[in-house]
Design a protein around this motif. Structure first.
Motif, short mmCIF file in Angstrom:
data_model
loop_
_atom_site.label_atom_id
_atom_site.label_comp_id
_atom_site.label_asym_id
_atom_site.label_seq_id
_atom_site.Cartn_x
_atom_site.Cartn_y
_atom_site.Cartn_z
N LYS A 190 47.25 42.90 47.02
CA LYS A 190 46.20 43.88 47.28
C LYS A 190 45.78 43.92 48.75
CE LYS A 190 41.34 44.77 46.04
NZ LYS A 190 40.56 44.06 47.05
N ASP A 224 41.65 53.38 41.53
CA ASP A 224 40.81 52.39 42.20
C ASP A 224 40.44 51.28 41.21
OD1 ASP A 224 38.82 53.57 40.63
OD2 ASP A 224 38.39 55.03 42.20
N LYS A 225 39.26 50.72 41.41
CA LYS A 225 38.86 49.58 40.59
C LYS A 225 38.40 49.96 39.20
CE LYS A 225 36.28 47.82 44.23
NZ LYS A 225 35.34 46.89 44.81
N VAL A 271 45.34 42.54 32.94
CA VAL A 271 44.35 43.26 33.76
C VAL A 271 44.66 43.08 35.25
CG1 VAL A 271 41.89 43.35 34.39
CG2 VAL A 271 42.56 43.17 31.99
N ILE A 296 44.19 39.60 43.16
CA ILE A 296 45.13 40.65 42.73
C ILE A 296 46.30 40.60 43.70
CG2 ILE A 296 45.43 43.14 42.32
CD1 ILE A 296 43.33 41.81 40.44
N THR A 314 45.71 46.28 37.47
CA THR A 314 44.93 46.62 38.67
C THR A 314 45.85 46.68 39.89
OG1 THR A 314 43.00 45.51 37.70
CG2 THR A 314 42.93 45.95 40.07
N LYS A 365 47.79 49.92 39.95
CA LYS A 365 47.01 51.10 40.39
C LYS A 365 47.01 51.19 41.91
CE LYS A 365 45.36 52.71 36.47
NZ LYS A 365 45.89 53.98 35.99
N TYR A 366 46.78 50.06 42.58
CA TYR A 366 46.76 50.05 44.05
C TYR A 366 48.13 50.44 44.61
CZ TYR A 366 42.09 48.02 44.51
OH TYR A 366 40.72 47.83 44.48
N PHE A 393 39.91 50.77 36.57
CA PHE A 393 40.70 50.07 35.54
C PHE A 393 40.07 48.71 35.23
CE2 PHE A 393 44.18 47.23 34.32
CZ PHE A 393 44.79 47.96 33.32
N LEU A 394 39.72 47.99 36.30
CA LEU A 394 39.09 46.67 36.16
C LEU A 394 37.67 46.82 35.59
CD1 LEU A 394 38.84 43.60 36.73
CD2 LEU A 394 38.19 44.19 39.08
#
Length: 300
Positions: free
Chosen positions: A56, A252-253, A283, A53, A287, A290-291, A255-256
């Motif tokens: 990240k 956080d994760k 995806v 990602i 992701t 989101k972070y 979504f994944l």
């Protein structure tokens, strides 16, 4: 696989590799320090995805450093204050800049110190079965995502990479590490969580739960270590769309995980064991977004 924007696995030849975790690659710096490099790997359901990602590792590192500042004064942390770039060779600087911490080498304590302020995830599952989480009794009538009457400490036993951490009772931690240390970790963890939750709420984020890791230094002092309060180790919810009774959208994760729940491999639902399905670009980008949003809201 290293590109200009992402680092799936670091390859430092100037330092001995100690361990590769789900996200971090740890290298020995002499006998008393460790270089922790946060890669862009991501894991879900304890399986490491094949695609990184982008950005990240850097975001997680900057966020952890920011949180260490916010938590100052509660318990010592493992940061040395030394520059990660100072311990690698010139051709490796790009791999460590912005995504690394040079930390004290500690004796890790094999307890994941989990604190929950809300009922979610495995805690919600357990509550439905027996109105308790990790042996902590809770009142009737709570729903998914309910705010708990007070923060609760629900430790877990650390698992090997690829295995699931196992929820345990406080009494079990007393058997593992003794009453004094177990009690100290519980009390400090709740203090850390409550300060962080208050800081985040002012910025529109609910920290539903989080986990801390601790080690002992040579003098036997308790030290906060690893990463703290990132979306990898915490459940971040936007306060403005929080609603008791349903899973709030999260930074956080999740979504994944939601995508993986419906992903197919060879025409069948993915079995949550390696190899992981190939992540579509949407995806990966979603992701990463989101972070980034969590970091922007927090540090604004």
């Amino acid at each position: 696989m290293t590109t200009a924007t992402s680092l799936h696995t670091s390859t430092l030849h100037s330092l001995p590799l100690l361990a590769r975790g789900k996200v971090r690659d740890n290298y020995a710096v002499g006998n008393d320090r460790i270089l922790m490099v946060a890669s862009d790997r991501i894991s879900a359901f304890d399986v490491i995805m094949g695609e990184p990602i982008p950005g990240k590792g850097e975001l997680l590192t900057q966020m952890a450093l920011w949180w260490f500042e916010q938590l100052d004064g509660i318990v010592p942390n493992h940061l040395t204050g030394d520059a990660p770039e100072s311990v690698v060779s010139a051709d490796e600087v790009a791999q460590v800049t912005g995504r690394s911490m040079l930390v004290k080498r500690l004796k890790p304590i094999p307890v994941e110190a989990v604190v929950r302020g809300y009922l979610a995830g495995s805690g919600w599952k357990e509550y439905q079965e027996n109105r308790a989480v990790c042996g902590v009794p809770l009142p009737e009538g709570l729903k998914n995502a309910s705010k708990l009457p007070h923060s609760i400490y629900t430790p877990a036993a650390k698992a090997e990479v690829g295995e699931h951490d196992e929820n345990i009772t406080f009494e079990r931690t007393v058997e593992m590490i003794g009453p004094e240390l177990a009690g100290k970790i519980r009390d400090i963890s709740i203090q850390l969580y409550e300060r962080a939750a208050a800081v985040a709420l002012k910025r529109g984020i609910i920290i539903a739960d989080t986990k801390f890791e601790f080690g002992l230094d040579d003098a036997g002092e308790l030290v906060l270590m690893d990463e703290v309060l990132t979306p990898d180790s915490s459940r971040y919810w936007p306060a403005d769309s929080y609603q008791e009774g349903s899973n709030p959208p999260s930074f956080d994760k999740q979504f994944l995980r939601d995508w993986l729940e419906q992903a197919q491999v060879d025409g069948k639902p993915w079995a949550k064991s390696p190899p992981a399905p190939t992540l579509p670009q949407a995806v990966i980008e979603g992701t990463a977004g989101k972070y980034r949003e969590a970091m922007e809201r927090l540090t604004g």
